[in-house]
Design an enzyme around this catalytic site. Structure first.
Site, short mmCIF file in Angstrom:
data_model
loop_
_atom_site.label_atom_id
_atom_site.label_comp_id
_atom_site.label_asym_id
_atom_site.label_seq_id
_atom_site.Cartn_x
_atom_site.Cartn_y
_atom_site.Cartn_z
N LYS A 31 -1.45 46.65 6.89
CA LYS A 31 -0.43 45.65 7.24
C LYS A 31 -1.04 44.31 7.66
CE LYS A 31 0.22 46.90 12.12
NZ LYS A 31 -0.24 45.61 12.66
N THR A 32 -2.16 44.36 8.40
CA THR A 32 -2.78 43.10 8.82
C THR A 32 -3.28 42.33 7.60
OG1 THR A 32 -3.46 44.16 10.89
CG2 THR A 32 -4.53 42.08 10.32
N GLU A 219 4.29 44.02 14.01
CA GLU A 219 4.79 45.11 14.88
C GLU A 219 6.26 44.91 15.21
OE1 GLU A 219 3.05 47.63 15.29
OE2 GLU A 219 0.93 47.12 15.34
N GLN A 249 6.85 54.37 13.79
CA GLN A 249 5.95 54.17 14.92
C GLN A 249 6.62 53.42 16.07
OE1 GLN A 249 1.61 53.49 14.01
NE2 GLN A 249 2.42 52.99 11.98
N ARG A 615 -3.70 58.81 13.97
CA ARG A 615 -4.88 58.14 14.53
C ARG A 615 -6.16 58.74 13.94
NH1 ARG A 615 -2.66 54.11 14.88
NH2 ARG A 615 -1.02 55.32 13.87
#
Length: 684
Positions: A31-32, A219, A249, A615
């Site tokens: 996403k970044t 986010e 999330q 994670r």
């Protein structure tokens, strides 16, 4: 910038034209990369960087975003012209520029969490004569939720039979009034007050809506109602909004995050384009299949299926321990084994848990085996006592009305101004309707205070007043602060109060770090303005930033604290009913009991489980205990429903032998299980 390095959905998002865009970015899907490439693409198309704003939730994320954008640009200086930061930093910038329209003083301060809690304690002390039965953090949480929902103090309606709601209704208005009297705002005000001025003043709203032609939000699933209002006001002129987020999330409803913002995006912004990023670049397919299987049981979601081009990877280990001590021992020993067998550094490992109290046994085992570890989300730099003490002096020098900071330093270092004197002063100031500082300045008029105490008070006000005057005159703030430290004997006090030289030096080094940061700010801004800006930014850093780098240590953190992180090897401990999902989510309210129709909503708890699973990059361990000792008795535990949702073919089950020094006898456990067999069998 090479668009060919993007996959098809990523490229669709990056090259989207005008109008609203929702990028549903699954865990580990880049996403970044998408948001930075989109900013670079807009700049490549000739958009003025001053017309682009990108908002996220931590300063660390904003700094990383700016750096990555700069690497994509032929003219790297363009990145410095972008408005890029947190919601709170943008809110502060707007408040500074529009403070006159809002009636805010030039030197208003930002109260951090400890300041807010201190203010609430003082209000409760005056209201309830020192009654300490209330947890002020719970009251502050209710005030924060009310503010972000735009519920004014006079409109706050307590729930029936809720003591905390009732006390919140009593103190909310007094808290807000005190903030304004102290020329202060809290973190929530940095958003809500901006929205309020936008709603009241069309000219201000028009000016800021015209400033940004493109708004990007990272986010997005973590936004609350107030932030949504702020976003809508900023884009109403051009309607070019790109949000990146993952409804799966969304795990922060307890602090006001509203999943409706992302789930209802298409309805709120008609004509919105939705792009799903489902290819994961982080985890093995086995881990992703487990995550997909668990989150697929939530119904209120967009629906994504994460996949990876990697090899399947090792199965997930389901470790079954006799009790929590054995579980902790297993985790510690397994980390030692994997480190030796696979030559992994400690930083490759993380232990994640639902509640902080679960970490105690893990810490004990780690200390016994000398495994270095770091508690993620520990004490931030600005929260350290010596830093806050010095900051409080600077705040009072700038703004003597700041009563919370004033109370912190009135007798630090100790100068003989005890609690009785402060209480007498407070009562006198209240009867005279004057600020506490005025009472200190007029201490000679107050009867019943010893001459020596009056001299101490006068010396204190003289030191602080002199500092304030010199700052107002534009003096060198760092030099003045060092002079203050000498005047009050701060370093001497730290050395005397510390248990050893090393501890004292660490605290002194913290102060030196603070002064270095202040010096850097002074290079950019002169005199008083440098200090005002520095104190505001310091508060924002503490509010928004993540924990410091942990070095070569095993990371211990809650599932909430783990979002945004990734580790080669992850241990998820305590996967049992009433731990995950947490007992609170399984407990019916009074209304549920009355209606007789209750089904627990575990959607957010399932999202927490999903976050935990995703994670892990290479190896995942999920552990549970058969029995936990509670109030001195062994209590049988039920496996978490989320653990049961992982397909059997993805899991290797591993029973851990009981290695306790004083194990519960087998015949005692058998009798105990027989006694509770009916209850145990009937649990979900």
């Amino acid at each position: 910038m090479d668009l060919a390095t993007l996959n098809t959905p990523q490229r669709d998002a990056v090259t989207h034209g005008t109008g609203p865009l929702l990028v549903l970015a699954g865990a580990g899907s880049g996403k970044t990369r998408v948001i930075t490439f989109r900013i670079a693409q807009l700049l490549k198309q000739g958009v003025d960087p001053r017309h682009i704003a990108a908002l996220t939730f931590t300063n660390k994320a904003a700094a990383e975003m700016r750096e990555r954008v700069a690497t994509l640009l032929p003219e790297k200086s363009q990145a410095s012209k972008l408005t890029m930061g947190t919601f709170h930093s943008l809110g502060l910038n707007i408040l500074k520029q529009e403070r006159k329209a809002m009636g805010f003083p030039r030197g208003f301060v930002i109260y951090d969490t400890s300041d807010q809690l201190g203010l609430l304690r003082e209000i409760l002390r005056r209201l309830r004569n020192g009654d300490r039965k209330y947890d002020v953090k719970s009251i502050l949480s209710r005030i924060s939720l009310a503010k972000n929902a735009f519920v004014a103090p006079e409109d706050f309606s307590p729930a029936t039979f809720d003591d905390y709601d009732e006390i919140t209704a009593e103190v909310y208005g007094k808290y807000q009034t005190a903030l304004r009297n102290f020329a202060a705002v809290d973190f929530d005000d940095l958003i809500t007050e901006v929205v309020n001025i936008f709603n009241r003043n069309a000219e201000v709203r028009e000016r800021w809506a015209s400033k940004f032609r493109y708004l990007l939000v990272d986010e997005y699933q973590d936004t609350n109602k107030a932030q949504l209002h702020m976003i809508r006001a900023l884009i109403e002129k051009h309607y070019n909004l790109c949000v990146v987020g993952d409804d799966d999330q969304s795990i922060y409803s307890w602090r006001g995050a509203d999943t409706g913002n992302i789930l209802g995006f298409g309805n709120m912004f008609p004509g919105a384009k939705i792009v799903k990023l489902e290819q994961n670049y982080r985890s093995t397919p086995n881990i992703l299949e487990a995550a997909n299987a668990v989150i697929g049981n939530n119904t209120d979601r967009y629906g994504k299926t994460l996949w990876s081009a990697m090899k399947p990877g090792t199965p997930i280990t389901h470790a079954i321990a006799d009790d929590a001590n054995v579980e902790a021992r297993f985790v510690a020993q397994e980390i030692v084994n994997l480190k030796q067998e696979q030559q992994r550094p400690y930083k490759d490992f993380a232990v994640l848990y639902r509640s902080n109290k679960q970490a105690k046994l893990i810490e004990e085992e780690f200390r016994e085996r000398q495994i270095p570890y770091a508690m993620f989300g520990g004490q931030q730099f600005f929260e350290r006592r010596e830093v806050k003490d010095l900051i409080a002096y600077l705040r009072v020098a700038l703004n003597p009305r700041d009563e919370i900071a004033l109370r912190r330093i009135i007798n630090y270092p100790a100068r003989g101004i005890g609690g009785t004197t402060v209480q007498r002063l407070t009562g006198w100031c209240a009867s005279e309707r004057m600020p506490l500082w005025n009472g200190l300045v007029r201490i000679q008029e107050l009867e019943g205070v010893r001459p020596g105490t009056k001299r101490s008070v006068s010396n204190f006000t003289e030191v602080v007043n002199r500092l304030g005057i010199e700052i107002e005159r534009g003096g060198n703030v760092v030099a003045l602060t060092r002079g203050l430290m000498e005047d009050i004997g701060l370093v001497d006090d730290i050395q005397k109060a510390s248990p050893n030289f090393k501890a004292a030096q660490k605290r002194i080094d913290n102060i030196e770090s603070l002064l270095k940061s202040l010096a850097r700010q002074q290079e950019r801004t002169a005199g008083k303005d440098a200090l005002v800006e520095f104190l505001r930014l310091l508060s924002l850093d503490g509010a928004d930033d993540e924990a410091e780098e942990v070095g070569n240590s095993v990371t211990l953190t809650t599932l909430h604290g783990s979002k945004g992180l990734e580790f080669p090897v992850v241990f998820l401990i305590g996967w049992e009913e009433e731990i995950l999902p947490h007992a609170r989510t399984l407990m019916p309210t009074a209304a549920d009991i009355t209606s007789g129709d209750y089904t627990p909503d575990v959607g957010e708890e399932r999202r927490l489980a999903y976050v935990g699973i995703t994670r892990a990059q290479q190896e995942l361990y999920v552990s549970r205990s058969v029995v936990r000792i509670m109030r001195g008795k062994p209590i049988p535990r039920t496996p978490s429903r989320f653990l049961m949702e992982i397909p059997e073919e993805l899991v290797t089950e591993r029973n851990i032998a009981n290695e306790m020094e004083a194990p519960v006898k087998a015949e005692e456990l058998s009798a105990f299980f027989a006694e509770f067999a009916g209850e145990f069998a009937n649990r979900d």
